[in-house]
Write a protein that holds these residues in place. Structure first.
Motif, PDB file in Angstrom:
ATOM      1  N   LEU A 177       0.911  -1.176  -0.141  1.00  0.00           N
ATOM      2  CA  LEU A 177       0.036   0.026   0.042  1.00  0.00           C
ATOM      3  C   LEU A 177       0.830   1.108  -0.085  1.00  0.00           C
ATOM      4  O   LEU A 177       0.366   2.414   0.277  1.00  0.00           O
ATOM      5  CB  LEU A 177      -0.911   0.094   1.303  1.00  0.00           C
ATOM      6  N   MET A 219      -3.993  -5.701   8.600  1.00  0.00           N
ATOM      7  CA  MET A 219      -4.818  -4.623   8.534  1.00  0.00           C
ATOM      8  C   MET A 219      -4.355  -3.308   9.096  1.00  0.00           C
ATOM      9  O   MET A 219      -4.938  -2.266   8.914  1.00  0.00           O
ATOM     10  CB  MET A 219      -6.160  -5.101   9.116  1.00  0.00           C
ATOM     11  N   SER A 247      -3.426  -1.064   6.337  1.00  0.00           N
ATOM     12  CA  SER A 247      -4.418  -0.412   5.699  1.00  0.00           C
ATOM     13  C   SER A 247      -4.816   0.870   6.520  1.00  0.00           C
ATOM     14  O   SER A 247      -5.191   1.851   5.969  1.00  0.00           O
ATOM     15  CB  SER A 247      -5.252  -1.137   5.403  1.00  0.00           C
ATOM     16  N   SER A 287      -2.512   3.766   5.802  1.00  0.00           N
ATOM     17  CA  SER A 287      -2.346   4.154   4.393  1.00  0.00           C
ATOM     18  C   SER A 287      -3.728   5.059   4.269  1.00  0.00           C
ATOM     19  O   SER A 287      -4.661   4.562   3.951  1.00  0.00           O
ATOM     20  CB  SER A 287      -2.250   2.853   3.523  1.00  0.00           C
ATOM     21  N   VAL A 347      -6.392   4.224   0.698  1.00  0.00           N
ATOM     22  CA  VAL A 347      -6.476   2.771   0.129  1.00  0.00           C
ATOM     23  C   VAL A 347      -7.733   2.654  -0.492  1.00  0.00           C
ATOM     24  O   VAL A 347      -8.933   3.019   0.298  1.00  0.00           O
ATOM     25  CB  VAL A 347      -6.010   1.860   0.830  1.00  0.00           C
ATOM     26  N   VAL A 358      -8.328  -2.810   0.321  1.00  0.00           N
ATOM     27  CA  VAL A 358      -8.552  -3.262   1.461  1.00  0.00           C
ATOM     28  C   VAL A 358      -9.268  -4.788   1.638  1.00  0.00           C
ATOM     29  O   VAL A 358      -8.849  -5.546   2.593  1.00  0.00           O
ATOM     30  CB  VAL A 358      -9.542  -2.434   2.409  1.00  0.00           C
ATOM     31  N   LEU A 392      -6.577  -7.515   0.817  1.00  0.00           N
ATOM     32  CA  LEU A 392      -5.968  -7.739   2.080  1.00  0.00           C
ATOM     33  C   LEU A 392      -6.462  -8.474   3.306  1.00  0.00           C
ATOM     34  O   LEU A 392      -5.889  -9.253   3.748  1.00  0.00           O
ATOM     35  CB  LEU A 392      -5.193  -6.404   2.726  1.00  0.00           C
TER      36      LEU A 392
END
Ligand code: IPE
Ligand code: IPE
Ligand code: MG
Ligand code: MG
Ligand code: MG
Length: 296
Positions: A61, A191, A194, A197, A200, A205, A208
């Motif tokens: 990411l 996670m 995420s 980031s 995203v 997401v 992942l």
């Protein structure tokens, strides 16, 4: 598995060890023996798979590596606490961990319990050290990790594991137990990247999220296979401990062949999820293969 990735990963393991060394209380500070036991539990030769997954998910990411240090450390501290408890006489009653005496053997049971008790809040306290990154990142990380390690995550899974000794579970029941006791923390590792980031997209997401759920189950099936076919000297924990404890495991209930084929099936499913990321998913793919193909 290519050696190029081994070098790449070494950078991250050094990074995580340096970070953990700086957040753990020094042995010279009181209570010395407790701090000594905490450090023993963290620095006795773990693979650092969960922190590596944090960094690899961050690569997919494009997250700044400095932001990833905090969740990587926090998750490894929680993992270390879970292993101390897992080895206690009241749980798996294993005396060996990573080729060395388990914490309750090296110290004593009370010290082991308290060292684990102290590692867990340390994990949450360092999550508040996040500087920069998206708004509310620290709060969201605390929520992610607390759910992943509580009664609807790792701890709940450990409870089900103990309650299932001697029982014949279905494949669904076993995989549900695995997704809690082992999968929850692995999923949270992925996670956490995420959360850090900012922008995203939903598909990323979701990919992942699926990858994290699948690879966590594969991880535990592989651990169970190694418990059956591995040797104490190479796996660093007592071989055949699961059989001895009458654990409900995938290989015990469905055989090694079935366990291996399920593991490979899950690996393929996990790798498919990564196609979304192209080259930036290479480190996650390498780790997924490592998890399933790691040897004895
Ligand atoms: C062992 O985890 C406990 C399980 C969830 C199966 P790891 O195999 O990641 O243990 P270390 O940290 O590398 O020793
Ligand atoms: C452990 O599963 C899962 C944890 C949450 C600690 P195991 O009991 O199979 O792990 P090992 O084999 O002792 O490392
Ligand atoms: Mg266990
Ligand atoms: Mg165990
Ligand atoms: Mg095991």
């Amino acid at each position: 598995l290519s050696s190029k990735f081994k070098d790449h990963i070494k950078i991250y393991t050094t990074r995580i060890d340096d970070g953990l060394n700086s957040v753990l209380p020094p042995i010279s500070s009181t209570p010395e023996r407790l701090h000594d036991a905490m450090r023993y539990a963290v620095f006795n030769g773990g693979k650092r798979i969960r922190p590596l997954l944090v960094y690899a998910a961050g690569e997919s990411l494009n997250v700044n590596v400095k932001l990833l240090d905090v969740p990587a450390m926090a998750i490894e501290l929680i993992h270390a606490f879970s292993l101390i408890h897992d080895d206690l006489p009241a749980m798996d009653d294993d005396d060996l961990r990573r080729g060395k005496p388990a914490v309750h053997k090296q110290y004593d049971e009370a010290t082991a319990i308290l060292a684990a008790d102290a590692l867990q809040p340390l994990a949450f306290s360092i999550l508040t050290n996040i500087r920069g990154g998206p708004q509310n990142a620290a709060t969201r990380l605390v929520r992610l990790l607390s759910e992943a390690c509580g009664s609807i995550g790792m701890t709940g899974g450990q409870f089900i594991d103990l309650a299932s000794e001697g029982k014949k579970l279905t494949t669904n029941e076993i995989e549900h137990m695995y997704s809690l006791k082992t999968g929850a923390l692995i999923h949270a590792a992925i996670m956490s990247a995420s959360i850090l980031s900012g922008d995203v997209c939903r598909d990323g997401v979701k990919a992942l999220d699926n990858f994290g759920k699948i690879i966590g189950i594969a991880f535990q099936i592989k651990d169970d296979i190694l418990d059956v076919v591995g040797k104490t000297e190479t796996i660093g924990k007592p071989a055949k401990s699961d059989e001895y404890q009458n654990k409900a495991t995938y290989p015990a209930l469905f055989g090694i062949k079935e366990a291996e084929s399920r593991c490979n099936e899950l690996l393929n499913e996990a790798l498919n999820e990564l196609s979304y990321f192209g080259k930036s998913g290479d480190s996650l793919a390498w780790l997924a293969k490592f998890i399933v193909e790691r040897g004895l």
